[in-house]
Design a protein around this motif. Structure first.
Motif: not given
Length: 195
Positions: A153, A158, A180, A182
């Motif tokens: 990612v 990210i 965050v 995934s």
């Protein structure tokens, strides 16, 4: 005689039409009633979910939605198999590893395919720094899956923080980063050969 037979035939036809109309009306009534009940149940279910999610909603506003609707199957994005020389110093060893990424959203699968060259490069870099001893244990394979998840990612901008998962007690107090989520939910191995 034929004139007398005609009125006798006309009476049953009128009764048949009445029965047909009554049956159609009953079916429509059932369908409309069932549809109305389904709409009411869906509204109640949505209201209950909104009440449960009201507390979690502010925390999730900054995270991208990675989960699709419940009940929909995940999407799998297979990567071409990797063949890599391992970092063993005493003997030349290599690994052939097949990886498949599981994503919840089919649109994210298209995004992953667009970033595939960068994802493959990151995964190759991770694999080339592994030794055969690390890869032959279950813990080593689990750690590799987490590293591949993180690296898959990263090209999309990210950054996953895997330190939180491994060490629940931070050594230094750091600023809390926003959680965050995934878009890749799981890393699956389709082949795993170490020679």
């Amino acid at each position: 005689m034929s004139a007398a037979a005609a009125p006798a035939d006309a009476a049953p036809k009128g009764g048949g039409k009445k029965k047909l109309i009554i049956i159609i009306a009953a079916v429509l009534l059932l369908v409309l009633g069932g549809g109305g009940a389904a709409v009411l149940m869906m509204k109640k279910k949505k209201a209950a979910e909104d009440e449960e999610g009201a507390d979690a909603a502010p925390a999730e506003q900054h995270a991208p939605a990675a989960h699709a609707k419940p009940g929909t199957p995940p999407t799998f994005v297979p990567l071409d198999p990797f063949t890599v020389n391992l970092a063993d110093k005493e003997v030349d060893r290599y690994a052939q590893i097949g990886v498949t990424l599981e994503v919840a959203d089919p649109h994210m699968a298209d995004t992953i395919k667009a970033y595939m060259p960068a994802i493959r490069s990151n995964v190759l870099m991770v694999l080339s720094h592994k030794t055969s001893e690390e890869l032959l244990t279950r813990e080593g394979k689990d750690k590799l899956a987490k590293e591949i998840l993180r690296e898959s990612v990263r090209p999309m901008g990210i950054e996953l923080d895997d330190e939180e998962e491994e060490d629940p007690k931070p050594k230094k107090k750091k600023k809390k980063k926003a959680h965050v989520e995934s878009p890749v939910t799981q890393v699956l191995f389709s082949t795993f050969i170490v020679q």
